[in-house]
Design a protein around this motif. Structure first.
Motif, PDB file in Angstrom:
ATOM      1  N   MET A  96      23.436 103.310  -9.069  1.00 46.04           N
ATOM      2  CA  MET A  96      23.813 104.648  -9.431  1.00 46.04           C
ATOM      3  C   MET A  96      24.966 104.570 -10.430  1.00 46.04           C
ATOM      4  SD  MET A  96      25.611 107.535  -7.048  1.00 46.04           S
ATOM      5  CE  MET A  96      24.174 108.044  -6.140  1.00 46.04           C
ATOM      6  N   SER A  97      24.850 105.302 -11.516  1.00 49.25           N
ATOM      7  CA  SER A  97      25.927 105.300 -12.494  1.00 49.25           C
ATOM      8  C   SER A  97      26.869 106.479 -12.231  1.00 49.25           C
ATOM      9  CB  SER A  97      25.371 105.366 -13.914  1.00 49.25           C
ATOM     10  OG  SER A  97      24.732 106.605 -14.125  1.00 49.25           O
TER      11      SER A  97
ATOM     12  N   ARG B 165      30.570 113.665 -16.242  1.00 53.41           N
ATOM     13  CA  ARG B 165      31.569 114.709 -15.974  1.00 53.41           C
ATOM     14  C   ARG B 165      32.743 114.145 -15.177  1.00 53.41           C
ATOM     15  NH1 ARG B 165      27.388 118.822 -13.486  1.00 53.41           N
ATOM     16  NH2 ARG B 165      26.760 116.793 -12.707  1.00 53.41           N
ATOM     17  N   ILE B 166      32.464 113.206 -14.300  1.00 51.45           N
ATOM     18  CA  ILE B 166      33.535 112.546 -13.543  1.00 51.45           C
ATOM     19  C   ILE B 166      34.389 111.720 -14.498  1.00 51.45           C
ATOM     20  CG2 ILE B 166      34.067 110.863 -11.740  1.00 51.45           C
ATOM     21  CD1 ILE B 166      32.927 113.474 -10.629  1.00 51.45           C
ATOM     22  N   LYS B 167      33.724 110.992 -15.388  1.00 52.80           N
ATOM     23  CA  LYS B 167      34.468 110.193 -16.368  1.00 52.80           C
ATOM     24  C   LYS B 167      35.365 111.069 -17.227  1.00 52.80           C
ATOM     25  CE  LYS B 167      30.838 106.727 -16.854  1.00 52.80           C
ATOM     26  NZ  LYS B 167      29.902 106.089 -17.797  1.00 52.80           N
ATOM     27  N   GLU B 168      34.824 112.192 -17.677  1.00 50.49           N
ATOM     28  CA  GLU B 168      35.603 113.098 -18.518  1.00 50.49           C
ATOM     29  C   GLU B 168      36.764 113.703 -17.744  1.00 50.49           C
ATOM     30  OE1 GLU B 168      37.076 114.693 -21.767  1.00 50.49           O
ATOM     31  OE2 GLU B 168      35.416 113.263 -21.727  1.00 50.49           O
ATOM     32  N   ALA B 169      36.539 114.036 -16.487  1.00 46.01           N
ATOM     33  CA  ALA B 169      37.611 114.589 -15.657  1.00 46.01           C
ATOM     34  C   ALA B 169      38.739 113.575 -15.474  1.00 46.01           C
ATOM     35  CB  ALA B 169      37.061 115.016 -14.302  1.00 46.01           C
ATOM     36  N   ILE B 170      38.386 112.319 -15.301  1.00 47.02           N
ATOM     37  CA  ILE B 170      39.399 111.270 -15.182  1.00 47.02           C
ATOM     38  C   ILE B 170      40.184 111.167 -16.483  1.00 47.02           C
ATOM     39  CG2 ILE B 170      39.760 108.772 -14.984  1.00 47.02           C
ATOM     40  CD1 ILE B 170      37.362 108.788 -12.973  1.00 47.02           C
ATOM     41  N   ARG B 171      39.473 111.134 -17.597  1.00 47.01           N
ATOM     42  CA  ARG B 171      40.151 111.051 -18.905  1.00 47.01           C
ATOM     43  C   ARG B 171      41.098 112.226 -19.118  1.00 47.01           C
ATOM     44  NH1 ARG B 171      34.729 109.720 -20.681  1.00 47.01           N
ATOM     45  NH2 ARG B 171      34.578 107.467 -20.877  1.00 47.01           N
ATOM     46  N   GLU B 172      40.631 113.427 -18.799  1.00 40.55           N
ATOM     47  CA  GLU B 172      41.456 114.624 -18.978  1.00 40.55           C
ATOM     48  C   GLU B 172      42.689 114.597 -18.092  1.00 40.55           C
ATOM     49  OE1 GLU B 172      39.148 118.190 -18.512  1.00 40.55           O
ATOM     50  OE2 GLU B 172      37.760 117.611 -20.118  1.00 40.55           O
ATOM     51  N   ALA B 173      42.524 114.195 -16.839  1.00 38.49           N
ATOM     52  CA  ALA B 173      43.659 114.148 -15.910  1.00 38.49           C
ATOM     53  C   ALA B 173      44.708 113.141 -16.373  1.00 38.49           C
ATOM     54  CB  ALA B 173      43.172 113.799 -14.504  1.00 38.49           C
TER      55      ALA B 173
ATOM     56  N   LEU C 139      40.684 101.914 -16.658  1.00 37.06           N
ATOM     57  CA  LEU C 139      40.689 101.136 -15.412  1.00 37.06           C
ATOM     58  C   LEU C 139      40.132 101.947 -14.244  1.00 37.06           C
ATOM     59  CD1 LEU C 139      44.143  99.380 -15.816  1.00 37.06           C
ATOM     60  CD2 LEU C 139      41.912  98.248 -15.738  1.00 37.06           C
ATOM     61  N   LEU C 140      40.503 103.210 -14.162  1.00 32.97           N
ATOM     62  CA  LEU C 140      39.980 104.059 -13.093  1.00 32.97           C
ATOM     63  C   LEU C 140      38.470 104.233 -13.206  1.00 32.97           C
ATOM     64  CD1 LEU C 140      42.774 106.772 -12.988  1.00 32.97           C
ATOM     65  CD2 LEU C 140      42.128 105.251 -11.103  1.00 32.97           C
ATOM     66  N   ILE C 141      38.002 104.481 -14.415  1.00 31.87           N
ATOM     67  CA  ILE C 141      36.558 104.653 -14.624  1.00 31.87           C
ATOM     68  C   ILE C 141      35.813 103.366 -14.294  1.00 31.87           C
ATOM     69  CG2 ILE C 141      34.788 105.003 -16.408  1.00 31.87           C
ATOM     70  CD1 ILE C 141      36.805 107.076 -17.652  1.00 31.87           C
ATOM     71  N   SER C 142      36.336 102.251 -14.734  1.00 30.40           N
ATOM     72  CA  SER C 142      35.709 100.961 -14.428  1.00 30.40           C
ATOM     73  C   SER C 142      35.590 100.758 -12.917  1.00 30.40           C
ATOM     74  CB  SER C 142      36.525  99.835 -15.060  1.00 30.40           C
ATOM     75  OG  SER C 142      36.052  98.592 -14.651  1.00 30.40           O
ATOM     76  N   TRP C 143      36.659 101.054 -12.215  1.00 30.68           N
ATOM     77  CA  TRP C 143      36.657 100.903 -10.757  1.00 30.68           C
ATOM     78  C   TRP C 143      35.625 101.827 -10.127  1.00 30.68           C
ATOM     79  CZ3 TRP C 143      41.489 102.170  -7.274  1.00 30.68           C
ATOM     80  CH2 TRP C 143      41.256 101.727  -5.981  1.00 30.68           C
TER      81      TRP C 143
ATOM     82  N   GLU D 241      32.983 103.104 -11.468  1.00 28.49           N
ATOM     83  CA  GLU D 241      31.629 102.646 -11.813  1.00 28.49           C
ATOM     84  C   GLU D 241      31.197 101.509 -10.903  1.00 28.49           C
ATOM     85  OE1 GLU D 241      32.126 101.877 -16.022  1.00 28.49           O
ATOM     86  OE2 GLU D 241      31.133 103.775 -16.521  1.00 28.49           O
ATOM     87  N   GLU D 242      32.111 100.598 -10.598  1.00 27.63           N
ATOM     88  CA  GLU D 242      31.790  99.495  -9.688  1.00 27.63           C
ATOM     89  C   GLU D 242      31.481 100.017  -8.289  1.00 27.63           C
ATOM     90  OE1 GLU D 242      31.542  96.004 -10.457  1.00 27.63           O
ATOM     91  OE2 GLU D 242      31.406  97.014 -12.395  1.00 27.63           O
ATOM     92  N   VAL D 243      32.245 100.992  -7.843  1.00 27.33           N
ATOM     93  CA  VAL D 243      32.002 101.586  -6.521  1.00 27.33           C
ATOM     94  C   VAL D 243      30.658 102.313  -6.513  1.00 27.33           C
ATOM     95  CG1 VAL D 243      32.809 103.348  -4.891  1.00 27.33           C
ATOM     96  CG2 VAL D 243      34.457 101.752  -5.923  1.00 27.33           C
ATOM     97  N   ALA D 244      30.411 103.111  -7.552  1.00 26.96           N
ATOM     98  CA  ALA D 244      29.159 103.878  -7.623  1.00 26.96           C
ATOM     99  C   ALA D 244      27.939 102.969  -7.648  1.00 26.96           C
ATOM    100  CB  ALA D 244      29.171 104.781  -8.849  1.00 26.96           C
ATOM    101  N   SER D 245      28.073 101.797  -8.271  1.00 26.84           N
ATOM    102  CA  SER D 245      26.947 100.873  -8.373  1.00 26.84           C
ATOM    103  C   SER D 245      26.742 100.062  -7.094  1.00 26.84           C
ATOM    104  CB  SER D 245      27.160  99.906  -9.539  1.00 26.84           C
ATOM    105  OG  SER D 245      28.185  98.980  -9.203  1.00 26.84           O
ATOM    106  N   GLY D 246      27.735 100.107  -6.194  1.00 23.67           N
ATOM    107  CA  GLY D 246      27.643  99.331  -4.964  1.00 23.67           C
ATOM    108  C   GLY D 246      28.175  97.920  -5.088  1.00 23.67           C
ATOM    109  N   ARG D 247      28.675  97.559  -6.267  1.00 25.36           N
ATOM    110  CA  ARG D 247      29.212  96.210  -6.462  1.00 25.36           C
ATOM    111  C   ARG D 247      30.609  96.048  -5.883  1.00 25.36           C
ATOM    112  NH1 ARG D 247      26.567  96.984 -11.624  1.00 25.36           N
ATOM    113  NH2 ARG D 247      28.537  97.766 -12.440  1.00 25.36           N
TER     114      ARG D 247
END
Length: 70
Positions: free
Chosen positions: A1-2, A6-14, A27-31, A33-39
């Protein structure tokens, strides 16, 4: 799952609203994404500590410990 764009944009805006460097949002988005992918498991304290240390190293603070305004 990617991670939803909208979540990525919200992180960038915040991060931008708090006058923090783009590296913090990257760094937050990378983290997340890893969680969302299950890795990566967000409940794993060892993984979380490593990620948080990287993020904390990028956060800009004034001498008194408050966030630096730009």
């Amino acid at each position: 799952m990617s991670l939803d764009r909208r979540i990525k944009e919200a992180i960038r805006e915040a991060v931008e609203e708090e006058h923090q460097p783009e590296s913090v949002s990257a760094l937050l988005i990378s983290w997340m994404e890893e969680v969302a992918s299950g890795r990566e498991d967000i409940q794993d304290d060892n993984q979380a500590v490593g990620r948080l240390e990287l993020i904390y190293d990028q956060v800009s603070l004034d001498d008194d410990g408050t966030e630096r305004a730009v």
